[in-house]
Design a protein around this motif. Structure first.
Motif, PDB file in Angstrom:
ATOM      1  N   SER A   7      -7.155  11.522 -12.523  1.00 36.09           N
ATOM      2  CA  SER A   7      -7.073  11.529 -11.058  1.00 36.09           C
ATOM      3  C   SER A   7      -5.966  12.405 -10.457  1.00 36.09           C
ATOM      4  CB  SER A   7      -6.961  10.108 -10.518  1.00 36.09           C
ATOM      5  OG  SER A   7      -5.762   9.499 -10.930  1.00 36.09           O
ATOM      6  N   PRO A   8      -4.775  12.530 -11.072  1.00 38.38           N
ATOM      7  CA  PRO A   8      -3.759  13.370 -10.423  1.00 38.38           C
ATOM      8  C   PRO A   8      -4.222  14.810 -10.189  1.00 38.38           C
ATOM      9  CG  PRO A   8      -2.735  11.999 -12.090  1.00 38.38           C
ATOM     10  CD  PRO A   8      -4.217  11.830 -12.252  1.00 38.38           C
ATOM     11  N   THR A   9      -4.857  15.406 -11.183  1.00 34.94           N
ATOM     12  CA  THR A   9      -5.361  16.777 -11.037  1.00 34.94           C
ATOM     13  C   THR A   9      -6.489  16.839 -10.023  1.00 34.94           C
ATOM     14  OG1 THR A   9      -4.842  17.117 -13.371  1.00 34.94           O
ATOM     15  CG2 THR A   9      -6.201  18.778 -12.309  1.00 34.94           C
ATOM     16  N   LEU A  10      -7.365  15.831 -10.069  1.00 35.12           N
ATOM     17  CA  LEU A  10      -8.488  15.771  -9.127  1.00 35.12           C
ATOM     18  C   LEU A  10      -7.989  15.722  -7.688  1.00 35.12           C
ATOM     19  CD1 LEU A  10     -11.503  15.271  -8.357  1.00 35.12           C
ATOM     20  CD2 LEU A  10     -11.047  12.820  -8.727  1.00 35.12           C
ATOM     21  N   PHE A  11      -7.014  14.851  -7.404  1.00 39.84           N
ATOM     22  CA  PHE A  11      -6.566  14.671  -6.026  1.00 39.84           C
ATOM     23  C   PHE A  11      -5.579  15.756  -5.579  1.00 39.84           C
ATOM     24  CE2 PHE A  11      -7.737  10.090  -6.968  1.00 39.84           C
ATOM     25  CZ  PHE A  11      -8.944  10.183  -6.289  1.00 39.84           C
ATOM     26  N   GLU A  12      -4.990  16.438  -6.526  1.00 40.22           N
ATOM     27  CA  GLU A  12      -4.187  17.603  -6.152  1.00 40.22           C
ATOM     28  C   GLU A  12      -5.099  18.703  -5.616  1.00 40.22           C
ATOM     29  OE1 GLU A  12      -0.926  20.714  -8.085  1.00 40.22           O
ATOM     30  OE2 GLU A  12      -1.771  19.120  -9.319  1.00 40.22           O
ATOM     31  N   LYS A  13      -6.269  18.829  -6.243  1.00 41.78           N
ATOM     32  CA  LYS A  13      -7.247  19.842  -5.813  1.00 41.78           C
ATOM     33  C   LYS A  13      -8.002  19.386  -4.557  1.00 41.78           C
ATOM     34  CE  LYS A  13      -9.936  23.504  -6.149  1.00 41.78           C
ATOM     35  NZ  LYS A  13      -9.408  24.858  -5.857  1.00 41.78           N
ATOM     36  N   PHE A  14      -8.331  18.100  -4.508  1.00 42.06           N
ATOM     37  CA  PHE A  14      -9.113  17.553  -3.390  1.00 42.06           C
ATOM     38  C   PHE A  14      -8.357  16.363  -2.788  1.00 42.06           C
ATOM     39  CE2 PHE A  14     -12.193  19.132  -6.591  1.00 42.06           C
ATOM     40  CZ  PHE A  14     -12.705  20.215  -5.871  1.00 42.06           C
ATOM     41  N   PRO A  15      -7.387  16.623  -1.914  1.00 42.67           N
ATOM     42  CA  PRO A  15      -6.506  15.557  -1.416  1.00 42.67           C
ATOM     43  C   PRO A  15      -7.135  14.631  -0.369  1.00 42.67           C
ATOM     44  CG  PRO A  15      -5.900  17.657  -0.445  1.00 42.67           C
ATOM     45  CD  PRO A  15      -6.953  17.963  -1.458  1.00 42.67           C
ATOM     46  N   THR A  16      -8.284  15.026   0.183  1.00 39.34           N
ATOM     47  CA  THR A  16      -8.938  14.217   1.219  1.00 39.34           C
ATOM     48  C   THR A  16     -10.447  14.273   1.042  1.00 39.34           C
ATOM     49  OG1 THR A  16      -9.141  16.098   2.716  1.00 39.34           O
ATOM     50  CG2 THR A  16      -7.126  14.764   2.911  1.00 39.34           C
ATOM     51  N   LEU A  17     -11.138  13.349   1.707  1.00 38.78           N
ATOM     52  CA  LEU A  17     -12.605  13.405   1.733  1.00 38.78           C
ATOM     53  C   LEU A  17     -13.090  14.718   2.331  1.00 38.78           C
ATOM     54  CD1 LEU A  17     -14.264  10.039   2.870  1.00 38.78           C
ATOM     55  CD2 LEU A  17     -14.669  11.306   0.758  1.00 38.78           C
ATOM     56  N   ASN A  18     -12.377  15.172   3.349  1.00 38.90           N
ATOM     57  CA  ASN A  18     -12.762  16.409   4.023  1.00 38.90           C
ATOM     58  C   ASN A  18     -12.720  17.597   3.069  1.00 38.90           C
ATOM     59  OD1 ASN A  18     -11.997  18.819   6.233  1.00 38.90           O
ATOM     60  ND2 ASN A  18     -13.499  17.294   6.885  1.00 38.90           N
ATOM     61  N   SER A  19     -11.729  17.621   2.189  1.00 38.19           N
ATOM     62  CA  SER A  19     -11.653  18.720   1.218  1.00 38.19           C
ATOM     63  C   SER A  19     -12.799  18.636   0.223  1.00 38.19           C
ATOM     64  CB  SER A  19     -10.307  18.705   0.496  1.00 38.19           C
ATOM     65  OG  SER A  19     -10.123  17.517  -0.253  1.00 38.19           O
ATOM     66  N   LEU A  20     -13.218  17.426  -0.123  1.00 37.06           N
ATOM     67  CA  LEU A  20     -14.384  17.265  -0.998  1.00 37.06           C
ATOM     68  C   LEU A  20     -15.669  17.705  -0.293  1.00 37.06           C
ATOM     69  CD1 LEU A  20     -14.103  13.853  -2.905  1.00 37.06           C
ATOM     70  CD2 LEU A  20     -14.328  16.124  -3.906  1.00 37.06           C
ATOM     71  N   ALA A  21     -15.741  17.399   0.998  1.00 42.25           N
ATOM     72  CA  ALA A  21     -16.939  17.761   1.766  1.00 42.25           C
ATOM     73  C   ALA A  21     -17.136  19.271   1.830  1.00 42.25           C
ATOM     74  CB  ALA A  21     -16.854  17.175   3.175  1.00 42.25           C
ATOM     75  N   LYS A  22     -16.055  20.008   1.656  1.00 39.85           N
ATOM     76  CA  LYS A  22     -16.124  21.469   1.764  1.00 39.85           C
ATOM     77  C   LYS A  22     -16.330  22.158   0.416  1.00 39.85           C
ATOM     78  CE  LYS A  22     -13.180  21.583   5.884  1.00 39.85           C
ATOM     79  NZ  LYS A  22     -11.831  21.882   6.395  1.00 39.85           N
ATOM     80  N   THR A  23     -16.382  21.370  -0.660  1.00 40.57           N
ATOM     81  CA  THR A  23     -16.568  21.980  -1.972  1.00 40.57           C
ATOM     82  C   THR A  23     -18.025  21.843  -2.413  1.00 40.57           C
ATOM     83  OG1 THR A  23     -15.591  22.220  -4.160  1.00 40.57           O
ATOM     84  CG2 THR A  23     -16.043  19.965  -3.438  1.00 40.57           C
ATOM     85  N   ASP A  24     -18.320  22.323  -3.615  1.00 44.17           N
ATOM     86  CA  ASP A  24     -19.682  22.213  -4.131  1.00 44.17           C
ATOM     87  C   ASP A  24     -19.670  21.580  -5.518  1.00 44.17           C
ATOM     88  OD1 ASP A  24     -18.992  24.216  -6.000  1.00 44.17           O
ATOM     89  OD2 ASP A  24     -19.661  25.801  -4.653  1.00 44.17           O
ATOM     90  N   PHE A  25     -20.852  21.311  -6.002  1.00 41.51           N
ATOM     91  CA  PHE A  25     -21.053  20.599  -7.257  1.00 41.51           C
ATOM     92  C   PHE A  25     -20.331  21.275  -8.425  1.00 41.51           C
ATOM     93  CE2 PHE A  25     -23.754  19.760 -11.023  1.00 41.51           C
ATOM     94  CZ  PHE A  25     -23.711  18.368 -11.030  1.00 41.51           C
ATOM     95  N   ASP A  26     -20.524  22.567  -8.576  1.00 38.42           N
ATOM     96  CA  ASP A  26     -19.937  23.289  -9.713  1.00 38.42           C
ATOM     97  C   ASP A  26     -18.413  23.328  -9.653  1.00 38.42           C
ATOM     98  OD1 ASP A  26     -22.410  23.799 -10.834  1.00 38.42           O
ATOM     99  OD2 ASP A  26     -22.666  25.716  -9.802  1.00 38.42           O
ATOM    100  N   SER A  27     -17.860  23.318  -8.452  1.00 34.26           N
ATOM    101  CA  SER A  27     -16.401  23.339  -8.311  1.00 34.26           C
ATOM    102  C   SER A  27     -15.768  21.982  -8.629  1.00 34.26           C
ATOM    103  CB  SER A  27     -16.016  23.741  -6.886  1.00 34.26           C
ATOM    104  OG  SER A  27     -16.501  25.040  -6.598  1.00 34.26           O
TER     105      SER A  27
END
Length: 214
Positions: free
Chosen positions: A55-75
């Motif tokens: 989780s630390p690496t995951l949330f460093e890359k995607f710190p919010t739901l909004n940041s996840l909403a802007k990414t894609d499956f492969d990323s």
């Protein structure tokens, strides 16, 4: 003895573990509701320790739901590919992010949470407990499924939803929020598949102890 009668007085009998574990944070090492939601989804059929590790690496890359909403499956995949069923979970998480978009809009009711992909009653109960919202059920994870019948609160079943429903019929609502997690911690620490009965706070009321050990 009628295990399903009010005469069982389970609130009093379970006081030792309610006192010991009251308010103790869930083993998932989350920092906010967004992280808790994602980690609960990822932890299904996986270990809390594994989810805490990634989780630390995951949330460093995607710190919010909004940041996840802007990414894609492969990323997203490289950040969760050590998690069991990660392909399906990635799809669920991205759909949730696209639907909710903002952390502040995460629903904190049983109905709202279970409407989300990958969130069942067990996960919803965990989220409601950890965010101090009124309990609408009782956490019934794999530890509770093992331990609650051993103690004698309810009859044995492999079905978490049935275990939860039976416990809700027996236990007073004022302890719902804490008792599931308390039994879970007891199962994690003491009432293991091979139980450490000599260390248990509930041997005085436990049916398993009375039948197998005493």
């Amino acid at each position: 003895m009628d295990l399903f009668g009010e005469s069982s007085n389970w609130e009093t009998k379970l006081k030792p573990i309610l006192k010991k574990y009251k308010g103790k944070k869930h083993p998932l090492d989350y920092q906010n509701t967004y992280q808790l939601l994602i980690m609960v989804i990822l932890s299904a059929q996986d270990s809390d320790a594994n989810i805490n590790a990634i989780s630390p690496t995951l949330f460093e890359k995607f710190p919010t739901l909004n940041s996840l909403a802007k990414t894609d499956f492969d990323s997203l995949l490289p950040y969760i590919n050590k998690v069991r069923n990660y392909v399906t979970k990635a799809k669920w998480i991205l759909e949730i992010a696209e639907t909710i978009k903002n952390d502040k809009d995460i629903p904190l009711t049983m109905q709202g949470l279970t409407a989300l992909k990958g969130v069942g009653r067990k996960s919803a109960n965990v989220i409601l407990r950890e965010t101090n919202k009124p309990a609408e059920g009782i956490i019934a994870d794999l530890h509770v499924i093992r331990v609650a019948p051993r103690i004698g609160i309810i009859k044995e079943s492999k079905d978490g939803n049935k275990i939860e429903k039976d416990m809700m019929q027996v236990l007073p609502k004022n302890i719902w929020s804490e008792i599931g997690m308390a039994i879970s911690f007891l199962g994690r620490e003491t009432c293991r598949p091979k139980p450490k009965c000599s260390e248990c706070l509930l041997t005085g009321i436990c049916l398993y102890y009375a039948a197998e050990v005493a």
